[in-house]
Design a protein around this motif. Structure first.
Motif, PDB file in Angstrom:
ATOM      1  N   ARG A  42      -3.548   3.961   2.395  1.00 46.02           N
ATOM      2  CA  ARG A  42      -3.941   2.905   3.320  1.00 46.02           C
ATOM      3  C   ARG A  42      -2.926   1.774   3.203  1.00 46.02           C
ATOM      4  O   ARG A  42      -2.824   1.143   2.154  1.00 46.02           O
ATOM      5  CB  ARG A  42      -5.335   2.383   2.986  1.00 46.02           C
ATOM      6  CG  ARG A  42      -5.899   1.459   4.052  1.00 46.02           C
ATOM      7  CD  ARG A  42      -7.217   0.868   3.614  1.00 46.02           C
ATOM      8  NE  ARG A  42      -8.002   0.404   4.731  1.00 46.02           N
ATOM      9  CZ  ARG A  42      -9.069  -0.394   4.599  1.00 46.02           C
ATOM     10  NH1 ARG A  42      -9.454  -0.781   3.407  1.00 46.02           N
ATOM     11  NH2 ARG A  42      -9.747  -0.770   5.660  1.00 46.02           N
TER      12      ARG A  42
ATOM     13  N   SER B 279      -1.513  -1.925   4.254  1.00 48.41           N
ATOM     14  CA  SER B 279      -2.062  -3.205   4.676  1.00 48.41           C
ATOM     15  C   SER B 279      -0.950  -4.103   5.184  1.00 48.41           C
ATOM     16  O   SER B 279       0.172  -4.068   4.669  1.00 48.41           O
ATOM     17  CB  SER B 279      -2.765  -3.908   3.503  1.00 48.41           C
ATOM     18  OG  SER B 279      -3.836  -3.138   3.013  1.00 48.41           O
TER      19      SER B 279
ATOM     20  N   GLY C 168       0.772  -1.224   0.000  1.00 45.99           N
ATOM     21  CA  GLY C 168       0.000   0.000   0.000  1.00 45.99           C
ATOM     22  C   GLY C 168       0.807   1.278   0.000  1.00 45.99           C
ATOM     23  O   GLY C 168       0.225   2.373  -0.069  1.00 45.99           O
TER      24      GLY C 168
ATOM     25  N   GLN D  13      -4.686   3.403   8.104  1.00 45.23           N
ATOM     26  CA  GLN D  13      -5.258   4.448   7.262  1.00 45.23           C
ATOM     27  C   GLN D  13      -4.569   5.752   7.600  1.00 45.23           C
ATOM     28  O   GLN D  13      -4.614   6.205   8.741  1.00 45.23           O
ATOM     29  CB  GLN D  13      -6.768   4.560   7.505  1.00 45.23           C
ATOM     30  CG  GLN D  13      -7.437   5.673   6.711  1.00 45.23           C
ATOM     31  CD  GLN D  13      -7.408   5.420   5.214  1.00 45.23           C
ATOM     32  OE1 GLN D  13      -7.604   4.288   4.764  1.00 45.23           O
ATOM     33  NE2 GLN D  13      -7.175   6.465   4.438  1.00 45.23           N
TER      34      GLN D  13
ATOM     35  N   TYR E 223      -4.657  -2.806   9.082  1.00 42.79           N
ATOM     36  CA  TYR E 223      -4.546  -1.673   8.164  1.00 42.79           C
ATOM     37  C   TYR E 223      -4.110  -0.420   8.921  1.00 42.79           C
ATOM     38  O   TYR E 223      -4.450  -0.235  10.090  1.00 42.79           O
ATOM     39  CB  TYR E 223      -5.892  -1.398   7.498  1.00 42.79           C
ATOM     40  CG  TYR E 223      -6.482  -2.592   6.793  1.00 42.79           C
ATOM     41  CD1 TYR E 223      -7.459  -3.368   7.421  1.00 42.79           C
ATOM     42  CD2 TYR E 223      -6.070  -2.953   5.521  1.00 42.79           C
ATOM     43  CE1 TYR E 223      -8.000  -4.470   6.792  1.00 42.79           C
ATOM     44  CE2 TYR E 223      -6.611  -4.050   4.875  1.00 42.79           C
ATOM     45  CZ  TYR E 223      -7.575  -4.806   5.515  1.00 42.79           C
ATOM     46  OH  TYR E 223      -8.113  -5.902   4.885  1.00 42.79           O
TER      47      TYR E 223
END
Length: 131
Positions: A18, A20, A7, A81, A79
């Motif tokens: 984001r 991962s 990501g 973000q 994740y």
């Protein structure tokens, strides 16, 4: 435990990414997962952690209000973000895991995210934020 990050990329300041972390061999009901980052010439610093069993989370002051950490136990994923990115967020981001349930709680209680408390590490994904 195997951790694979994805990501990362190049994004302008103010943008979002984001990240991962695919975690295989990790027991989501028992351990913790954290994100660290390391900028060129700087020490690796803890950014965020989560204890998936009860969603205890911690964010470093430098990213609080801009980053969010999430886990999906069904997919074995965590994740990060990242919103409102700044040039100073430029770094290689690493996912780390440990089978002990306490490191993230200790971070919440004031110790911060300590690199030495995490046993398994991914290879990292690079994030570059342009000004």
């Amino acid at each position: 435990v195997q951790l694979v990050e994805s990501g990362g990329g190049l994004v302008p300041a103010g943008g979002s990414l984001r990240l991962s972390c695919a975690a295989s061999g990790f027991t989501f009901d028992e351990g913790v997962i954290a994100w660290f980052r390391q900028a060129p010439g700087k020490e690796r610093e803890g950014v965020s952690c989560i204890r998936p069993s009860d969603a205890v989370t911690f964010l470093a002051n430098s990213v609080k209000g801009r980053f969010t950490i999430l886990s999906d136990k069904d997919k074995n994923m965590v994740y990060l973000q990242m919103d409102s990115l700044k040039p100073e967020d430029t770094a290689t981001y690493y996912c780390a895991a440990d089978g002990n349930e306490y490191p993230c709680l200790r971070a919440v209680l004031g110790r911060g995210i300590l690199r030495t408390e995490y046993e398994s590490w991914g290879q990292g994904t690079q994030v570059v934020v342009s000004s």
